[in-house]
Write a protein that holds these residues in place. Structure first.
Motif, mmCIF file in Angstrom:
data_model
loop_
_atom_site.group_PDB
_atom_site.id
_atom_site.type_symbol
_atom_site.label_atom_id
_atom_site.label_comp_id
_atom_site.label_asym_id
_atom_site.label_seq_id
_atom_site.Cartn_x
_atom_site.Cartn_y
_atom_site.Cartn_z
ATOM 1 N N LYS A 2 0.842 -1.196 0.000
ATOM 2 C CA LYS A 2 0.000 0.000 0.000
ATOM 3 C C LYS A 2 0.878 1.247 0.000
ATOM 4 O O LYS A 2 2.006 1.243 0.476
ATOM 5 N N GLU A 3 0.332 2.329 -0.513
ATOM 6 C CA GLU A 3 1.058 3.592 -0.565
ATOM 7 C C GLU A 3 0.571 4.504 0.559
ATOM 8 O O GLU A 3 -0.567 4.960 0.554
ATOM 9 N N ASN A 4 1.428 4.752 1.567
ATOM 10 C CA ASN A 4 1.074 5.643 2.670
ATOM 11 C C ASN A 4 -0.285 5.323 3.279
ATOM 12 O O ASN A 4 -1.175 6.153 3.336
ATOM 13 N N CYS A 5 -0.459 4.079 3.745
ATOM 14 C CA CYS A 5 -1.751 3.664 4.296
ATOM 15 C C CYS A 5 -2.033 4.403 5.599
ATOM 16 O O CYS A 5 -1.127 4.872 6.284
ATOM 17 N N ILE A 6 -3.300 4.480 5.951
ATOM 18 C CA ILE A 6 -3.707 5.266 7.134
ATOM 19 C C ILE A 6 -3.211 4.647 8.429
ATOM 20 O O ILE A 6 -3.071 5.337 9.439
ATOM 21 N N ASP A 7 -2.939 3.325 8.436
ATOM 22 C CA ASP A 7 -2.417 2.703 9.651
ATOM 23 C C ASP A 7 -0.988 3.153 9.928
ATOM 24 O O ASP A 7 -0.575 3.275 11.079
ATOM 25 N N CYS A 8 -0.212 3.372 8.876
ATOM 26 C CA CYS A 8 1.207 3.702 9.038
ATOM 27 C C CYS A 8 1.473 5.202 9.119
ATOM 28 O O CYS A 8 2.307 5.652 9.898
ATOM 29 N N ILE A 9 0.795 5.997 8.319
ATOM 30 C CA ILE A 9 1.164 7.401 8.166
ATOM 31 C C ILE A 9 0.783 8.216 9.398
ATOM 32 O O ILE A 9 -0.270 8.005 9.997
ATOM 33 N N LEU A 10 1.636 9.130 9.795
ATOM 34 C CA LEU A 10 1.410 9.963 10.974
ATOM 35 C C LEU A 10 0.322 10.995 10.711
ATOM 36 O O LEU A 10 0.327 11.662 9.691
ATOM 37 N N ARG A 11 -0.602 11.109 11.668
ATOM 38 C CA ARG A 11 -1.644 12.142 11.535
ATOM 39 C C ARG A 11 -1.020 13.518 11.747
ATOM 40 O O ARG A 11 -0.103 13.689 12.540
ATOM 41 N N THR A 12 -1.574 14.507 11.099
ATOM 42 C CA THR A 12 -1.019 15.866 11.204
ATOM 43 C C THR A 12 -1.264 16.478 12.579
ATOM 44 O O THR A 12 -0.577 17.412 12.962
ATOM 45 N N ASP A 13 -2.255 15.940 13.326
ATOM 46 C CA ASP A 13 -2.560 16.521 14.632
ATOM 47 C C ASP A 13 -1.765 15.863 15.768
ATOM 48 O O ASP A 13 -1.965 16.172 16.934
ATOM 49 N N THR A 14 -0.866 14.940 15.437
ATOM 50 C CA THR A 14 -0.093 14.242 16.458
ATOM 51 C C THR A 14 1.206 14.996 16.722
ATOM 52 O O THR A 14 1.971 15.269 15.802
ATOM 53 N N ASP A 15 1.444 15.310 17.990
ATOM 54 C CA ASP A 15 2.650 16.045 18.374
ATOM 55 C C ASP A 15 3.537 15.117 19.199
ATOM 56 O O ASP A 15 3.148 14.652 20.259
ATOM 57 N N ILE A 16 4.705 14.850 18.681
ATOM 58 C CA ILE A 16 5.615 13.929 19.366
ATOM 59 C C ILE A 16 7.031 14.465 19.246
ATOM 60 O O ILE A 16 7.431 14.959 18.195
ATOM 61 N N THR A 17 7.803 14.401 20.323
ATOM 62 C CA THR A 17 9.166 14.932 20.309
ATOM 63 C C THR A 17 10.169 13.808 20.026
ATOM 64 O O THR A 17 9.893 12.638 20.308
ATOM 65 N N PRO A 18 11.341 14.149 19.506
ATOM 66 C CA PRO A 18 12.385 13.133 19.295
ATOM 67 C C PRO A 18 12.755 12.408 20.590
ATOM 68 O O PRO A 18 13.041 11.214 20.576
ATOM 69 N N THR A 254 12.549 10.828 11.350
ATOM 70 C CA THR A 254 11.907 11.746 10.396
ATOM 71 C C THR A 254 10.949 11.030 9.446
ATOM 72 O O THR A 254 10.212 11.685 8.704
ATOM 73 N N ASN A 255 10.942 9.714 9.484
ATOM 74 C CA ASN A 255 10.012 8.946 8.650
ATOM 75 C C ASN A 255 8.592 9.174 9.168
ATOM 76 O O ASN A 255 8.290 8.863 10.322
ATOM 77 N N PRO A 256 7.675 9.727 8.341
ATOM 78 C CA PRO A 256 6.329 10.042 8.831
ATOM 79 C C PRO A 256 5.519 8.803 9.224
ATOM 80 O O PRO A 256 4.476 8.933 9.858
ATOM 81 N N ARG A 257 5.991 7.637 8.834
ATOM 82 C CA ARG A 257 5.279 6.395 9.188
ATOM 83 C C ARG A 257 5.770 5.811 10.509
ATOM 84 O O ARG A 257 5.154 4.917 11.058
ATOM 85 N N PHE A 258 6.897 6.317 10.999
ATOM 86 C CA PHE A 258 7.590 5.668 12.112
ATOM 87 C C PHE A 258 6.785 5.709 13.415
ATOM 88 O O PHE A 258 6.660 4.693 14.108
ATOM 89 N N TYR A 259 6.217 6.867 13.743
ATOM 90 C CA TYR A 259 5.563 7.008 15.051
ATOM 91 C C TYR A 259 4.353 6.090 15.189
ATOM 92 O O TYR A 259 4.204 5.391 16.191
ATOM 93 N N ASN A 260 3.454 6.091 14.224
ATOM 94 C CA ASN A 260 2.256 5.248 14.322
ATOM 95 C C ASN A 260 2.624 3.777 14.482
ATOM 96 O O ASN A 260 1.981 3.037 15.226
ATOM 97 N N ARG A 261 3.645 3.356 13.767
ATOM 98 C CA ARG A 261 4.089 1.967 13.868
ATOM 99 C C ARG A 261 4.632 1.678 15.268
ATOM 100 O O ARG A 261 4.305 0.666 15.879
ATOM 101 N N LEU A 262 5.466 2.580 15.753
ATOM 102 C CA LEU A 262 6.079 2.396 17.066
ATOM 103 C C LEU A 262 5.031 2.433 18.175
ATOM 104 O O LEU A 262 5.039 1.599 19.095
ATOM 105 N N TYR A 263 4.107 3.385 18.088
ATOM 106 C CA TYR A 263 3.069 3.556 19.114
ATOM 107 C C TYR A 263 2.243 2.287 19.288
ATOM 108 O O TYR A 263 1.843 1.941 20.403
ATOM 109 N N SER A 264 1.995 1.569 18.208
ATOM 110 C CA SER A 264 1.159 0.364 18.263
ATOM 111 C C SER A 264 1.792 -0.753 19.071
ATOM 112 O O SER A 264 1.102 -1.689 19.477
ATOM 113 N N PHE A 265 3.106 -0.658 19.321
ATOM 114 C CA PHE A 265 3.805 -1.710 20.060
ATOM 115 C C PHE A 265 4.109 -1.298 21.509
ATOM 116 O O PHE A 265 4.801 -2.023 22.215
#
Length: 908
Positions: A2-18, A254-265
């Motif tokens: 899939k291309e930038n699926c909603i499960d992986c891609i970071l929402r614009t309203d999510t604020d997370i620090t390094p 900096t990968n926009p998919r990284f946070y959603n993936r990490l958060y799920s675990f």
């Protein structure tokens, strides 16, 4: 893909620090973190991955005994925590340096994976893994040489190694807390090889041995009973092995998919700690109930690619169901072990967050889990072992990789009970004595004496859970009710008023253990002794039923309608139809909806089916009101609603509805609750007058302690110590006396009275009381918990200026003030002056328990900070503060400051 699926891609309203991202990566294996950063969408579809590699199972020799020794001698948990973090830092950094991933912590054991890299040979894969393990043994020896004189124990690893197929499985989905687990031939080999270790050594499987021969290392191994033991370490072997390129996890932030993936675990409890920036290798001794759950029948053959593919759906369902049921009963589900022996999940109650009735919750969890599997047809067999005891609970690992786990005899005993239960048939639950004692009111058990458990030299008595009984809520009180004559008179007056035909309400609010239920029991007993026609009905809320509509009222409504547990199907429907035909003839079409609302399954009548939910809810309220009024015409009614703070919302709406109805029925409703914002708002909106139970006065508390002690001649000093420790809480007094009896501090004489066996210098606070206080503390907002802990360092009485100096700039003045208001509202502290600059913990026990939750290293630094603040504040004239400074110097264990202020105190 899939291309930038909603499960992986970071929402614009999510604020997370390094910084938060980095903290999160520490709780996930490096191999999975790397996948998250480098994979195309959809990452979550990669549920099963097969690869080749070397697996390592590393276990610390005798670590449980080390922990038990610390607990028995009361040694500082900070020493243990710091030692573990230092040691695991050495181990984990070495593993990462050679391209390995720590997949799982199980107590003091670690499961490590060295995946074969692209274009890497099996031989070079083994070189990396073996080099890391050899280096870890060298580093362990060096570490122990330096640290043994300080901590009086050594950390020696037993290491098992296997090689071959490895399967990585993702359990759960994005709506659950997902977890990665490993299984396969290499994993099973590694675990078996570790079991073959007899001392600090490396034992390898035949596939590893074959590879070792290919790289010329056969002379360094000796075969013993079919296992290959590393007997000598090749000179400079580790230094000669090429390490793979080291990739920092921050590369992928900096990968926009990284946070959603990490958060799920990330488990929600851990995520909350990360979000609130809780750092450090903190741990504590905690009284915990451990459930070890074994599933068999998921994989119908040996673990293989075919069996995993075939059994994955069943395994994932088990995982999600287990998480769901554990969450309902406030349990924390650990990582599973998958092998050819079955699938084992550890589930903890009382850790990382303290909970009430942890033993009961564990039993209800096990019973519910088995019920659900039996409903599925019993194809998958479940066996459970449950044990309760004091363990070391906290973070294991290092800055790169860590997780929450526990170590102690309780978890080992639960595991042995689980394995023994498998010998006594499917769906068997074995429990230990400590759990049985705390759950006797809700469980029926069979004693199983003379059971031999692996790892224990003597026969053990265990208990087989036969069934869960309905909780009557009855408690055997050891003395009469003391100090509540005014409250009893107020309730009696309201009942007399209700007998004259007025619907009355008597809300009661009080702390845990203050005697709310005992007061109500005494009140209803007095009423029924005086008026034989009175009927008393109880409704009880439970934390695990807070999502069940009208649960609080269900037993009451069923009793009013005449529904018994034996009624089902057509019999039940016919009974209620007849009841409505007699009492509510115009509402016969509502019977199916009425029964569905009570939790039964009936097709709804077309007449009501088309109505909107709000209209049906209001009509249900009206039906209940009419049924209660009709019942009370023949029998004046007292309705007791226990544990309102855990009630579902619809039950509260029904209570509010009844309060607004005409007050023309002989009914007294007594809602009983602890402090709760929801309950407080309900009473405020309806202008209900609340009866608040205060703590017992010292004289009454002393009278209660004397009656419970039952000395022929009361020991005034002992009674005074108990009263001071209990702070006027009747339950605390009772538990302290029970602990004196069980601890053999007092014993019975021949005439039946108790007497002191030896001097009681200090009243030790039992774990039961500690747990009650920690439950209350955990329920507070995070900032209030931090403020509460900092305040406890200052002392039972603390001033705002010292508190703000202690928290510094990390917490603003407004947050401090709001948190103090929260602590006051929840009964932790009292304000001593109008300016709100001086506060006192409600009782000394509460302050002492909260202070003990702070690990010693932190306590030392906080006491030092207070000492520095007071020295600056009183620099022009230090003498008025010498007493306080000496106290904080002793708590900080600062020998120079102790000497200085001891001398000044003597001069004063």
């Amino acid at each position: 893909m899939k291309e930038n699926c909603i499960d992986c891609i970071l929402r614009t309203d999510t604020d997370i620090t390094p910084e938060q991202l980095f903290f999160m990566t520490r709780y996930v294996p490096y191999r999975v973190v790397k996948m998250m950063g480098e994979s195309a969408c959809c990452f979550f579809e990669r549920t099963i991955e097969k690869f080749q590699g070397v697996m390592v199972y590393l276990d610390i020799i005798g670590f449980t005994k080390i922990v038990d020794g610390y607990m028995k001698t009361g040694r500082d948990v900070a020493d243990l925590t710091n030692t573990l973090s230092d040691y695991y830092s050495v181990v984990i950094e070495t593993v990462r340096g050679f391209g390995g991933s720590v997949f799982q912590f199980a107590g003091d054991s670690i499961l490590i994976c060295f995946e074969r890299l692209k274009d890497e040979s099996d031989e070079n894969n083994l070189r990396r893994a073996l080099a890391a393990m050899i280096l870890i043994i060298d580093l362990s020896n060096n570490y122990n040489t330096v640290s043994e004189e300080f901590v009086n124990f050594t950390l020696k690893p037993k290491i098992g190694m296997g090689q071959g197929e490895i399967f990585q499985i993702f359990l759960g989905d994005t709506e659950y807390s997902m977890t990665p687990v490993l299984t396969g031939a290499a994993v099973i080999q590694a675990i078996k090889m570790e079991e073959a270790c007899t001392t600090q050594e490396i034992v390898v499987s035949i596939p590893v041995w074959n590879l070792a021969c290919k790289i010329g290392l056969e002379r360094y191994f000796a075969e013993q009973e079919g296992f290959y033991h590393l007997t000598d370490i090749p000179e400079d072997f580790a230094a000669s092995v090429e390490r793979p390129e080291y990739i920092d996890v921050e590369t992928w932030f900096t990968n926009p998919r990284f946070y959603n993936r990490l958060y799920s675990f990330i488990n929600p409890i851990i995520f909350n700690r990360i979000k609130n920036n809780v750092q450090g290798f903190d741990g504590e001794y905690r009284n915990v109930t451990c459930c070890m759950v074994r599933f068999d029948g998921v994989f119908q053959q040996a673990v293989s690619e075919a069996s995993i593919a075939e059994g994955y759906a069943s395994l994932n369902k088990i995982y999600k169901d287990l998480q769901d049921i554990a969450s309902r009963f406030s349990g924390y589900c650990g990582k599973p072990d998958l092998s050819d022996k079955g699938i084992v999940f550890p589930v903890f109650f009382g850790m990382p967050v303290a909970i009430e009735y942890k033993e009961r919750m564990a039993m209800l969890f096990a019973n519910k889990l088995i019920e659900e599997e039996q409903k599925e047809g019993g194809k998958i067999i479940v066996n459970v072992g449950i044990a309760t005891g004091v363990v070391y609970a906290g973070e294991f690992g290092a800055n790169m990789r860590k997780d929450f786990t526990i170590v102690g005899n309780a978890i080992n005993f639960a595991a042995r009970l689980m394995m023994n239960a498998t010998n006594h048939g499917a769906f068997t639950v074995f429990i230990d004595e400590a759990t049985k004692v705390k759950t006797e009111t809700i469980s029926e058990t069979e004693t199983m004496p003379g059971i031999m458990l692996k790892g224990f030299s003597e026969m053990q008595t265990v208990y087989h859970l036969l069934m869960i009984k309905k909780d009557t809520g009855k408690v055997n009180h050891k003395t009469e009710l003391l100090g509540r004559s005014g409250e009893l008179a107020a309730l009696a007056s309201l009942y007399e008023k209700s007998r004259r035909g007025e619907l009355c309400f008597a809300p009661i609010i009080g702390d845990i253990g203050i005697g709310k239920s005992y007061l109500v029991e005494q009140c209803t007993s007095d009423i029924m002794a005086k008026y034989a026609d009175t009927v008393v009905m109880y409704g009880r809320a439970y934390s695990y039923e807070s999502g069940t509509p009208f649960f609080l009222w269900r037993d009451i409504i069923k009793r009013v309608v005449g529904i018994t547990d034996s009624m089902q199907g057509e019999m039940l429907l016919l009974h209620v139809l007849n009841k409505f035909a007699r009492d509510l003839p115009s509402d016969k079409n509502w019977v199916s909806y009425f029964l569905t609302t009570l939790g039964y399954s009936f097709a709804e009548n077309p007449v009501t089916a088309h109505l909107d939910a709000a209209s049906k809810q209001q009509h249900f309220f009206a039906l209940v009101y009419t049924l209660l009024v009709n019942y009370a015409e023949n029998h004046p009614l007292v309705i007791v609603l226990e544990n309102l703070q855990w009630s579902d919302n619809l039950s509260l709406h029904l209570l509010s509805y009844l309060f607004r109805k005409p007050k023309t029925a002989p009914i007294l409703i007594i809602p009983v609750s602890r402090e709760s914002k929801t309950v407080k708002r309900l009473y405020s909106l309806n202008n209900m007058k609340v009866l608040r139970l205060a703590h017992l006065r010292d004289a009454t508390a002393a009278q209660l302690a004397a009656k419970l002690l039952d000395f022929e001649t009361p020991d005034k000093l002992l009674i005074a110590k108990i009263v001071a420790a209990a702070g006027g809480n009747p339950m605390y007094i009772e538990v302290i006396v029970e602990s004196l009896i069980s601890g053999k501090k007092i014993d019975k004489t021949e005439d039946g009275h108790y007497h002191l066996v030896g001097p009681v210098n200090d009243i030790k606070i039992p774990y039961t009381i500690e747990n009650v206080i920690l439950v209350q503390l955990n329920a507070l907002p995070y900032e209030a918990q931090v403020i509460c802990k900092n305040a406890s360092v200052i002392g039972r009485t603390f001033s705002l200026d010292v508190l703000e100096a202690l928290v510094g700039e990390t917490i603003s003045h407004s947050v401090v003030e709001h948190s103090l208001a929260e602590l006051e509202a929840h009964g932790f502290i009292l304000c001593n002056n109008a300016k709100r600059t001086l506060f006192t913990f409600k009782d000394a026990t509460m302050r002492d328990v909260i202070y003990k939750t702070i690990i010693e290293s932190t306590r030392k630094s906080l006491n030092t900070a207070i000492m520095n603040y007071l020295e600056e504040k009183y620099k022009d004239n230090i003498r008025p503060a010498v007493g306080k400074l000496l106290y904080y110097a002793k708590e900080a264990k600062d020998d120079d400051a102790i000497a200085k202020y001891t001398k000044l105190a003597a001069e004063n």
